[in-house]
Design an enzyme around this catalytic site. Structure first.
Site, PDB file in Angstrom:
ATOM      1  N   ASN A 199      46.330  35.490  29.408  1.00 49.25           N
ATOM      2  CA  ASN A 199      46.995  35.160  30.673  1.00 49.25           C
ATOM      3  C   ASN A 199      46.663  33.707  31.009  1.00 49.25           C
ATOM      4  OD1 ASN A 199      47.869  34.926  33.299  1.00 49.25           O
ATOM      5  ND2 ASN A 199      46.445  36.435  34.154  1.00 49.25           N
ATOM      6  N   GLU A 238      40.571  45.303  35.621  1.00 54.27           N
ATOM      7  CA  GLU A 238      40.027  43.963  35.831  1.00 54.27           C
ATOM      8  C   GLU A 238      39.200  43.951  37.117  1.00 54.27           C
ATOM      9  OE1 GLU A 238      42.409  40.821  33.518  1.00 54.27           O
ATOM     10  OE2 GLU A 238      43.319  41.018  35.482  1.00 54.27           O
ATOM     11  N   LYS A 266      47.790  31.916  33.367  1.00 54.05           N
ATOM     12  CA  LYS A 266      47.838  31.635  34.813  1.00 54.05           C
ATOM     13  C   LYS A 266      48.611  30.337  35.069  1.00 54.05           C
ATOM     14  CE  LYS A 266      43.758  34.430  35.373  1.00 54.05           C
ATOM     15  NZ  LYS A 266      42.527  34.737  36.125  1.00 54.05           N
ATOM     16  N   GLU A 322      45.023  38.465  41.557  1.00 58.19           N
ATOM     17  CA  GLU A 322      45.366  37.221  42.243  1.00 58.19           C
ATOM     18  C   GLU A 322      46.682  37.377  43.015  1.00 58.19           C
ATOM     19  OE1 GLU A 322      44.868  34.676  38.812  1.00 58.19           O
ATOM     20  OE2 GLU A 322      42.730  35.086  38.923  1.00 58.19           O
ATOM     21  N   GLY A 357      37.075  35.190  36.172  1.00 55.91           N
ATOM     22  CA  GLY A 357      36.827  33.765  36.323  1.00 55.91           C
ATOM     23  C   GLY A 357      35.426  33.421  36.790  1.00 55.91           C
ATOM     24  N   HIS A 402      48.414  41.901  39.268  1.00 51.32           N
ATOM     25  CA  HIS A 402      47.167  41.166  39.007  1.00 51.32           C
ATOM     26  C   HIS A 402      46.445  40.937  40.340  1.00 51.32           C
ATOM     27  CE1 HIS A 402      44.419  37.932  37.961  1.00 51.32           C
ATOM     28  NE2 HIS A 402      44.538  38.327  36.716  1.00 51.32           N
ATOM     29  N   SER A 440      36.316  37.606  32.478  1.00 50.78           N
ATOM     30  CA  SER A 440      35.337  36.807  31.728  1.00 50.78           C
ATOM     31  C   SER A 440      35.125  37.280  30.284  1.00 50.78           C
ATOM     32  CB  SER A 440      34.014  36.734  32.481  1.00 50.78           C
ATOM     33  OG  SER A 440      34.193  36.083  33.733  1.00 50.78           O
TER      34      SER A 440
HETATM   35  P1  PGA Z   1      39.202  35.443  33.145  1.00 48.11           P
HETATM   36  O1  PGA Z   1      40.562  36.053  33.782  1.00 48.11           O
HETATM   37  O2  PGA Z   1      39.180  35.855  31.696  1.00 48.11           O
HETATM   38  O3  PGA Z   1      39.314  33.982  33.341  1.00 48.11           O
HETATM   39  O4  PGA Z   1      38.066  36.065  33.904  1.00 48.11           O
HETATM   40  C1  PGA Z   1      41.012  37.326  33.447  1.00 48.11           C
HETATM   41  C2  PGA Z   1      42.303  37.644  34.183  1.00 48.11           C
HETATM   42  O5  PGA Z   1      42.429  37.319  35.352  1.00 48.11           O
HETATM   43  O6  PGA Z   1      43.221  38.258  33.598  1.00 48.11           O
END
Ligand code: PGA
Length: 252
Positions: free
Chosen positions: A10, A170, A12, A98, A176, A96, A216
């Protein structure tokens, strides 16, 4: 039963077009010999069309990070699933964290999106996950159950979940942050989700649905996560933006 692993990146809202093309080209070159797992990249909307040409016939799948549930019409600023298919997308990430937290996307909206995606033949990846506070007060399973019940409302109504369905667990506190869930912590939630599917849709569907972990994921922890029985793949954010780390994850 061993399910075919999925390694999904992803991106983003990152990279410029040139960087995105370079990244995709390097991933294509570096994964030519890989046949036993599905690789999916999720670039920003405006890179989907050029990316489709880059990954053309490589076997890598293309997906979008979001979509609207209507097919066409006066919805300024939105992108429909049909438009995504038109530029080569096979998959779409929905719900997601976010989207849920920053853009206040509701479970009802996510349910509508999942319904449309399936109707038009896109494979949705439904994201679920608790935040740190919810985990601390022991509400993880309650939150996950609520997200599944509401985001999959139409599947529950029709008593049908496609065997190809994909869910991503997640935990928000791991996204992140560099703090990955331990393999045990992830497995515990994955088996919980699989049992929920079993209860609602039966053993056969529960055994074929793939449940990804996200938060992560890096080359250093991929192997131990993938060793867990119910972790069928990963949804990678940060570490999918560099070809070398993403290729290491692909080749776990
Ligand atoms: P990350 O994001 O690997 O940077 O923690 C994962 C995601 O949001 O799908």
């Amino acid at each position: 039963m061993k399910r075919r692993p999925i390694i999904a990146g992803n991106w983003k809202m990152n990279l410029n077009l040139k960087e995105a093309i370079n990244l995709a080209e390097t991933i294509v070159k570096g994964s030519l010999d890989i046949e036993d797992r599905d690789i999916i990249i999720f670039p920003p909307f405006t890179y989907l069309y050029p990316m489709n040409h880059v990954i053309n016939s490589s076997g890598i799948f293309l997906g979008a990070q979001n979509m609207y549930w209507e097919i066409t019409g006066a919805f300024t600023g939105e992108i429909s699933g049909i438009m995504l298919k038109d530029v080569g997308c096979t998959h779409v990430i929905l719900g997601h964290s976010e989207r849920r937290t920053i853009f206040h996307e509701s479970d009802e909206e996510i349910a509508n999106k999942i319904k449309t995606a399936i109707e038009i033949g896109l494979y949705p990846i439904l994201c679920v996950g608790e935040n740190l506070e919810q985990r601390k007060i022991g509400k993880t399973f309650e939150i996950i159950t609520h997200q599944l019940n509401s985001s999959l409302k139409y599947m529950l109504d029709s008593k049908h979940m496609p065997p190809s369905f994909i869910i991503a667990y997640e935990p928000i506190w791991a996204i992140g942050t560099g703090h990955t869930a331990t393999p045990d912590q992830a497995q515990e939630v994955h088996i919980f989700i699989r049992n929920w599917i079993k209860k609602e849709f039966g053993d056969k569907i529960a055994n074929s649905v793939r449940i990804l972990y996200g938060g992560s994921v890096k080359p250093e922890n991929i192997k131990e996560l993938m060793a867990e029985e119910d972790i069928d793949g990963v949804l990678v954010g940060g570490a999918s933006l560099k070809a070398d780390s993403f290729l290491k994850i692909i080749r776990f």
